[in-house]
Every structure is written in C-alpha cells, then in structure tokens.
Design a protein around this motif. Structure first.
Motif, short mmCIF file in Angstrom:
data_model
loop_
_atom_site.label_atom_id
_atom_site.label_comp_id
_atom_site.label_asym_id
_atom_site.label_seq_id
_atom_site.Cartn_x
_atom_site.Cartn_y
_atom_site.Cartn_z
N ALA A 51 0.83 -1.20 0.00
CA ALA A 51 0.00 0.00 0.00
C ALA A 51 0.87 1.26 0.00
N GLY A 52 1.95 1.23 0.77
CA GLY A 52 2.86 2.37 0.79
C GLY A 52 3.53 2.58 -0.56
N GLY A 53 3.95 1.46 -1.18
CA GLY A 53 4.57 1.57 -2.51
C GLY A 53 3.60 2.11 -3.54
N THR A 54 2.34 1.66 -3.46
CA THR A 54 1.32 2.17 -4.38
C THR A 54 1.12 3.66 -4.20
N MET A 112 -4.31 4.46 -18.30
CA MET A 112 -4.22 3.86 -16.98
C MET A 112 -3.88 2.38 -17.09
N SER A 113 -4.41 1.71 -18.14
CA SER A 113 -4.15 0.28 -18.29
C SER A 113 -2.66 0.01 -18.47
N THR A 114 -1.96 0.93 -19.13
CA THR A 114 -0.51 0.79 -19.31
C THR A 114 0.20 0.87 -17.97
N ARG A 115 -0.18 1.85 -17.15
CA ARG A 115 0.46 2.00 -15.85
C ARG A 115 0.10 0.85 -14.92
N ASP A 116 -1.16 0.41 -14.98
CA ASP A 116 -1.59 -0.70 -14.12
C ASP A 116 -0.82 -1.98 -14.43
N ALA A 117 -0.56 -2.22 -15.72
CA ALA A 117 0.16 -3.44 -16.12
C ALA A 117 1.57 -3.45 -15.53
N ALA A 154 -6.25 5.36 -10.03
CA ALA A 154 -5.29 4.26 -10.16
C ALA A 154 -4.96 3.67 -8.80
N SER A 155 -4.79 4.53 -7.80
CA SER A 155 -4.45 4.06 -6.46
C SER A 155 -5.57 3.18 -5.90
N THR A 156 -6.82 3.60 -6.11
CA THR A 156 -7.96 2.80 -5.62
C THR A 156 -7.98 1.42 -6.27
N VAL A 157 -7.79 1.40 -7.59
CA VAL A 157 -7.83 0.13 -8.33
C VAL A 157 -6.67 -0.77 -7.91
#
Length: 590
Positions: free
Chosen positions: A272-275, A420-425, A315-318
């Motif tokens: 969570a901290g890293g996110t 966002m999908s790019t960053r999430d991956a 993004a943080s929530t997801v």
C-alpha cells in the motif's frame, strides 16, 4: 444556557462516544451534532467566566470541534506511522522466535533451506529447461502443466528436480500452518495513536453525510498532503517518503486490528505504501513545480493538477483493491462508484493544491523581491555571475549516464504512459515480484531467454532515449518527432518474432541473428552510427538505426507510440556490403 441543558448534552455525548461511530443511527448522528453544539458553547461560556471546567468536559468539547479534530487526526497519524511499522516488525520477530522453539518448525526450516539450495544448483534439470531443449513435445508439456505429472521416459534427474520442487511447496505450506501468528496488540503505543487518529477524523466528520462528508474528507486529505509538501525543499523525495510511510502504516494497522498475522500485515502495508508513492509521484512533482516556478498560470495550474491527481487517485484505488484480491482478502470490494469518487476527490484536492502552490510561489516571489539575497523559489539558487552552476553539473552528469536504467527510475517509469491500463500493467508486474525495468546486460539476457522459452506479453524498459538520438530525429523531421527523455522498451513478443524471422538468412547479404546480438541492443542503440529511415504514421512513428560492427551491421527498427516510450520492434543482421549498398542509400533519399 442552563446547567440542565448542559447535563443533558453531556449525557448524550458520553453515550455516543462510548460506541463506534459506524453503529450510530442517522438520528444519533444528528443528535450528536446538536449536543456537540450545545456543549461546546457551554464550555466556552464557562471558560470565559473564569469558571473551573472539568477535564472530561474539556475533552468532550474538544471532540466536537471539526478543525481541532482534523488537525489532531493528521498529527497523531503522522507520529504513529513509524511506531506502527516498528511494532509490527517486532511482533513478527517475536512470533518467529516463538515458532523456532518448536523442533518441528526448525526441522522444516532446515529442510526448506536445503531444498532451495538443491533447486538453485540443479536448475538446468528443471522440466522447463528439458522442454525448451526438445525433451518434451508441446502436447506433453501442456499435459504436465495441467496435471503436474511428467510423461514416461523422462530422465531421473528431471524427475528428481520435479519431486524436490513439489516437496518444497508442501514444506512451505506446512511451515505457514505451524508458525505462531500472534497479532499486534491494540494496546501498543503506535496502534493506540493510529486508532485515536481514526476516531478524531471521524469526529471531524460527525454529522456530515453525502456530499458534505465527502468534501470534508477531501479537505482533510488535502491539508495532510500540503503539510508534507515543504519537505521537498530539503529533498524532493521526502514528501513521497512521508506519504508512503503513512499509507503503509494505515494499511498495516487496519490489518493488525482485524487480527492478521504481523508478517502479512507488514507485507500488504508495504504494498500500500509503494502504491501511494508510485501514484502520488507525479502529482507531488507537479505541485512542487508550481511552487518553484509558478507553473503555467493560475487556471492552467489548477486544470493540469486536477487531471493528474484524478488519474492517480483512481489508479491508487484500483491497485490497492488488486493487492487485496491477490491476498485473498474476504473484505476486498470495489465498485466503479468508488473509483469515480476517488477520481473526483482527487480533482477537488488538486484544485485546492494548485491554488495553494500558486499562492506559495507568488508569496515566495514577493519575499525574494524584498530580500534579494535569499535563495529564490524559482530554482535559480546557486548561481554566480548569472551562471547556474547546478545546471553545468547536471549537463556533465547527463553525458556520463549509464545506457541502462537503475532502481531510482522504477517509480517514474511505472507512472509513465497516457493510459491507466498501461500504468496498471507495470505495477501489476512489480506486485507479482517481477521488476518492469532492466538494469544490466545480465537482465537483458535473462529477459531474452525467458522470451525464447515461451514467455509472452511482457514489456520492459531498459534505458532512455539519449540526447544525440532525440536531436537527430528532431532535426531530420523539422521538429515533428520529439522523443526527448522517452523510455526505451523491449517486448518478449517482438524478440521472439525477430529471432524466428532472422536467425536464418533468407536473402543475399543477410546474416544469422544471434541471441548475443539481442543482449547488445542497448549498446547498439546508444552508440548508433546512422538513422536509416523515418516513417511518420497516423498513430506511431517508425525509424531504423544502423550500427556497423566488424564485418557486419545491425539494423534496429523502433516504434514510438502513446506509451511515451519507444520500443524495439525488429532486429536483423546484414553484411557491411549490403548495409552500404541498400540501407545507406535509403538514408540518402530521406
């Protein structure tokens, strides 16, 4: 106000505060608001008259003040963050020590260590390597992956490796079952402070519902982040470190309170901290840039910050939800309404942050006009005779930077990309234990081998576009192509395609491409000899780079797209004669 009215309000507040806020009814929440107003006024009147006020009455009156509770919540959360993490680590250490008092646990630990040593030493005997080397057919490999049973005729060394690996998995499961998992005591100092902060935050929002409660929570979050921002004057990384530590402690304390083992609570807290660090990096940098330089004007500052913060909060929530799902948390829930509210809250927080940042910049600017000898907020500190010495140092450092990325680049790379999908991956890859960046030639070789062995759909960054390449492309296209500071990426799918297509010569002048050529790609791109071809398409730009080596040349085709990166799309090897006759002619026709 009569004493009887004050007594009635006191009784209501004591009753309500003895129970968690979550169990209050709507009527009780409304009653708390009324009683709080009455009692707060009573205590203020008593103090104004010089009357002695009971400490309990003072505490009850303080609990009814929104601003005071919000401020105390931020303070207590800040001072409790590190103690919560330390207490959790200490409890885990105590649990491990208790576990090791069990002889069976110690035996398992020794067995696990021995199995790991064996598997590392005998890695060449793994079923995966045996399949890659042609020992199993594709159908046999598929059946093995589905059932875990090796086909007949497999060498004993491969069977032994498979047996040892399965035993390791069993032993690790047995160790987890046998381990002492005493949770952190809620009476620990950090836990009490963190829980107090949570209650004070609720006190600040008591009586509010719907939009009012949402706006109140957003305001508290903005105040918290704004208070961390000045740390950037000491070191730009400090605000992110403070936010990450606090987010890690909040999640860890939540899981401790739910009775999770401290090891799992600490690990998920760190995620969570890293996110938080990864998703807040861009907003914090943007806001600090506004403070330093004034940004692009008041309105543009607000709009820019709103767009950045909304994306990162969503993004943080997801991503936090994804981490909970991966941990099989039974309370992992997510709705698109949660995501939308996070994004909207981020927008509101960003609007306030941009306004504060712009005001701070102009305030600092006025101070500098009055006190010209002080360091300036616009970044010109450290100048001498009009020359910025810091800039000279940076330019010299840029000329010597490595062709590979390093761990310091990880956070920025993960949050780079329009979608966002790019960053999430990228973050998903990191959460699964695989870094999305390549930091050495050894990493490149490992990535290539994994691709050849069957890994697909993986994209990693190995460097950044150098100043020379960016300048050449910009000049050659009249400024149409700008890839300054873009990341250089490599894809497992493209590697396999290039290797299959070009490992066997097909035309005169072609030469067989080797795996060692892939390993040298970062060096070939950084030290290219020629830009051979440039094609500007509707959605992407394609260009070819040439590198002449002893007796042959390497041609690399690279694509630039909306990932804000450039990716190696194809690679082939040709003789120097063909290179000069065909590819150099293409360059001359550009």
């Amino acid at each position: 106000m009569t004493d009887a009215e004050a007594d009635a309000a006191r009784a209501v507040l004591i009753d309500l505060y003895s129970r968690p806020y979550e169990v209050w009814t709507q009527n009780e929440r409304a009653e708390q608001q009324r009683a709080s107003g009455v009692f707060h006024t009573y205590v203020k009147n008593q103090q104004a008259l010089g009357q002695r006020v009971d400490p309990l009455d003072t505490q009850l009156a303080d609990m009814s003040g929104r601003f005071g509770n919000a401020a105390r919540s931020i303070y207590n959360e800040t001072v409790a963050a590190l103690p919560v993490l330390v207490e959790t680590a200490q409890q885990q250490a105590d649990n491990t020590a208790q576990s090791r008092k069990n002889p069976a646990y110690g035996t398992l630990e020794n067995e696990i260590a021995a199995l790991n040593d064996y598997l590392r030493a005998a890695a060449a005997n793994s079923p995966e390597d045996y399949y890659v080397n042609g020992g199993m057919t594709g159908e046999q490999w598929k059946r093995y992956q589905q059932t875990g049973a090796l086909p007949t005729g497999i060498p004993l060394t491969v069977r032994e490796y498979d047996t040892k690996r399965k035993r390791l998995q069993e032993a690790e499961a047995q160790r987890r079952e046998m381990a002492v998992t005493t949770p952190v005591s809620p009476e620990a100092w950090g836990a009490r402070k963190m829980n107090l902060a949570a209650q004070q935050r609720e006190n600040a929002l008591m009586g509010l519902s719907g939009a009012e409660r949402f706006l109140g929570g957003t305001a508290i979050g903005l105040a918290d982040n704004t208070l961390a921002l000045p740390l950037a004057a000491v070191n730009p990384a400090l605000p992110l470190a403070a936010m990450g530590t606090k987010a890690a402690a909040q999640k860890t304390n939540e899981l401790n309170g739910r009775g999770f083992a401290p090891g799992e609570a600490a690990l998920r807290g760190m995620l969570a901290g890293g996110t938080e660090v990864l998703t807040e990096k861009m907003p914090v940098e943007t806001m600090w840039n506004i403070v330093k330089t004034g940004g692009k004007g008041y309105i543009k500052n607000i709009l820019t910050q709103m767009g950045v913060e909304a994306t990162e909060e969503a993004a943080s929530t997801v991503l936090n939800h994804a981490a909970d799902v991966m941990a099989n948390d039974p309370e992992a829930k997510l709705s698109w309404q949660d995501v939308a509210l996070s994004a909207f809250g981020g927008m509101l927080s960003a609007a306030g942050g941009a306004a504060i940042g712009t005001a701070l910049h102009h305030g600092a600017h006025k101070v500098n006009e009055l006190l010209p000898g002080l360091s300036r907020a616009d970044g010109t500190a450290g100048t001498h005779n009009g020359v910025n010495k810091n800039k000279d140092v940076k330019e010299r450092a840029d000329n010597k930077k490595s062709i590979y990325l390093n761990e310091a680049d990880l956070g920025e790379y993960i949050i780079t990309g329009k979608r966002m999908s790019t960053r999430d991956a990228k973050l998903k890859m990191l959460l699964e234990g695989d870094s999305p960046i390549i930091t050495s030639e050894k990493d490149v070789k490992n990535f290539i081998l994994r691709a050849i062995k069957g890994e697909r759909g993986t994209i990693k960054a190995f460097g950044k576009v150098g100043d020379r390449l960016a300048t050449v492309l910009r000049n050659a296209t009249g400024g149409k192509i700008n890839i300054d500071d873009h990341y250089l990426e490599i894809s497992s799918d493209d590697i396999v395609h290039s290797y299959i297509e070009h490992s066997t010569p097909k035309q005169n002048g072609d030469m067989a491409l080797s795996l060692s050529d892939f390993a040298k790609l970062p060096e070939y791109i950084a030290n290219f000899d020629d830009v051979l071809q440039i094609r500007i398409g509707k959605n992407a730009v394609v260009f070819q780079l040439g590198k002449k080596i002893n007796g042959y040349s390497i041609v690399t085709e690279i694509v630039s797209n909306e990932r804000r990166s450039v990716r190696v799309k194809n690679v082939w090897r040709v003789s120097t004669e063909k290179y000069e006759k065909i590819y150099k002619k293409r360059q001359s026709r550009r």
